[in-house]
Scaffold this motif. Structure first.
Motif, PDB file in Angstrom:
ATOM      1  N   VAL A   1      -4.882   9.959  -1.201  1.00 56.31           N
ATOM      2  CA  VAL A   1      -5.674   8.753  -1.440  1.00 56.31           C
ATOM      3  C   VAL A   1      -4.821   7.552  -1.046  1.00 56.31           C
ATOM      4  CG1 VAL A   1      -6.865   7.325  -3.157  1.00 56.31           C
ATOM      5  CG2 VAL A   1      -6.930   9.827  -3.346  1.00 56.31           C
ATOM      6  N   ARG A   2      -5.359   6.699  -0.184  1.00 54.41           N
ATOM      7  CA  ARG A   2      -4.639   5.485   0.189  1.00 54.41           C
ATOM      8  C   ARG A   2      -4.883   4.430  -0.891  1.00 54.41           C
ATOM      9  NH1 ARG A   2      -2.025   2.735   4.070  1.00 54.41           N
ATOM     10  NH2 ARG A   2      -2.429   0.488   4.270  1.00 54.41           N
TER      11      ARG A   2
ATOM     12  N   ARG B   1     -13.243   0.954  -5.027  1.00 55.90           N
ATOM     13  CA  ARG B   1     -13.303   1.784  -3.824  1.00 55.90           C
ATOM     14  C   ARG B   1     -13.376   0.912  -2.579  1.00 55.90           C
ATOM     15  NH1 ARG B   1     -17.490   5.050  -0.809  1.00 55.90           N
ATOM     16  NH2 ARG B   1     -16.432   6.991  -0.187  1.00 55.90           N
TER      17      ARG B   1
ATOM     18  N   VAL C   1       0.479   5.923  -0.242  1.00 59.18           N
ATOM     19  CA  VAL C   1      -0.399   7.085  -0.227  1.00 59.18           C
ATOM     20  C   VAL C   1      -0.086   7.962  -1.431  1.00 59.18           C
ATOM     21  CG1 VAL C   1      -1.068   9.175   1.005  1.00 59.18           C
ATOM     22  CG2 VAL C   1      -0.668   7.051   2.275  1.00 59.18           C
TER      23      VAL C   1
ATOM     24  N   GLY D   1     -11.985   6.945  -5.245  1.00 63.69           N
ATOM     25  CA  GLY D   1     -11.868   7.115  -3.802  1.00 63.69           C
ATOM     26  C   GLY D   1     -13.013   7.904  -3.202  1.00 63.69           C
TER      27      GLY D   1
ATOM     28  N   ALA E   1       0.850  -1.198   0.000  1.00 58.50           N
ATOM     29  CA  ALA E   1       0.000   0.000   0.000  1.00 58.50           C
ATOM     30  C   ALA E   1       0.880   1.241   0.000  1.00 58.50           C
ATOM     31  CB  ALA E   1      -0.932   0.000   1.206  1.00 58.50           C
TER      32      ALA E   1
ATOM     33  N   SER F   1      -9.954   5.805  -0.293  1.00 59.39           N
ATOM     34  CA  SER F   1      -9.186   4.564  -0.172  1.00 59.39           C
ATOM     35  C   SER F   1      -9.602   3.624  -1.296  1.00 59.39           C
ATOM     36  CB  SER F   1      -9.427   3.916   1.188  1.00 59.39           C
ATOM     37  OG  SER F   1      -8.759   2.681   1.291  1.00 59.39           O
TER      38      SER F   1
ATOM     39  N   SER G   1      -4.167   0.588  -2.037  1.00 59.65           N
ATOM     40  CA  SER G   1      -3.724  -0.782  -1.799  1.00 59.65           C
ATOM     41  C   SER G   1      -3.528  -1.448  -3.160  1.00 59.65           C
ATOM     42  CB  SER G   1      -4.762  -1.560  -0.983  1.00 59.65           C
ATOM     43  OG  SER G   1      -4.935  -0.961   0.296  1.00 59.65           O
TER      44      SER G   1
END
Length: 211
Positions: free
Chosen positions: A56-57, A155, A43, A198, A41, A160, A59
């Motif tokens: 926005v995170r 999403r 940012v 996100g 992950a 995220s 993964s």
């Protein structure tokens, strides 16, 4: 995944989660690292038009298709005739064949996905997206080779998302699909794609280009 621990016809350890858990795939006694394809992950810092920087995170997960080839439609690979160590079973339980060339090229995937905000992303004929890498050298290929990376964005929560890389390869005799003719208005900027997903906003193909 439940099937990762099952032994169906001697297939124990051949599912993609098994290979990832080990951190490598061993082909005829030679280990090929998969550490770069393990989930991670980061940012993304996105500067919007009003000057506000939004984070926005992201993964990231990678499919077995990034290092393997599937059988042609209506066909299958007979691993009683092939090297059994080449077997990789994907999330749909399809038996695929490991390709060393795809594995070598895949070492650039984490960098590509980490810089998604800077990249143009193309709508495909499906529900996923394509970004293309054209650099001086894709590992294992000739100078100027184009690397196709297919992915979707889901999403997970407010600002995220999950980027799932479905497939990545250089278009050659082992390509998984036919080339698609893109037009300039088929694209969306990577930062906008991540931001809209996100925030739960729709990501639509430009008018007149629906498939």
């Amino acid at each position: 995944m439940a099937e990762a621990s099952e032994d169906r016809g001697g297939m124990r350890g051949k599912y993609w989660p098994d290979h990832l858990a080990r951190g490598f795939i061993e082909i005829s006694g030679v280990r090929h690292s998969l550490e770069h394809l393990r989930p991670f992950a980061y940012v993304a810092h996105i500067e919007e038009s009003n000057g506000v920087v939004t984070t926005v995170r992201v993964s990231v997960e990678f499919s077995s298709h990034c290092v393997s080839k599937g059988p042609r439609k209506g066909q299958h690979f007979d691993f009683s005739q092939l090297d059994p160590s080449l077997l990789v079973i994907d999330e749909r339980r399809i038996r695929r064949k490991f390709l060393a060339a795809r594995h070598t090229a895949s070492t650039v995937l984490p960098e590509i996905i980490r810089t998604l905000v800077e990249r143009p992303c193309l709508f495909t004929s499906q529900t996923n997206f394509l970004t293309m890498e054209l650099r001086e050298l894709i590992p294992g290929y000739a100078t100027g080779t184009q690397y196709e990376v297919y992915f979707n964005v889901k999403r997970l929560g407010n600002l995220s998302v999950l980027v799932f890389v479905e497939s990545a390869y250089v278009r050659d005799e082992d390509s998984d699909n036919d080339p698609y003719k893109f037009k300039k208005d088929d694209r969306i900027k990577g930062w906008r794609l991540l931001l809209n997903r996100g925030r739960g906003r729709p990501v639509r193909r430009p008018p007149g280009r629906d498939r």
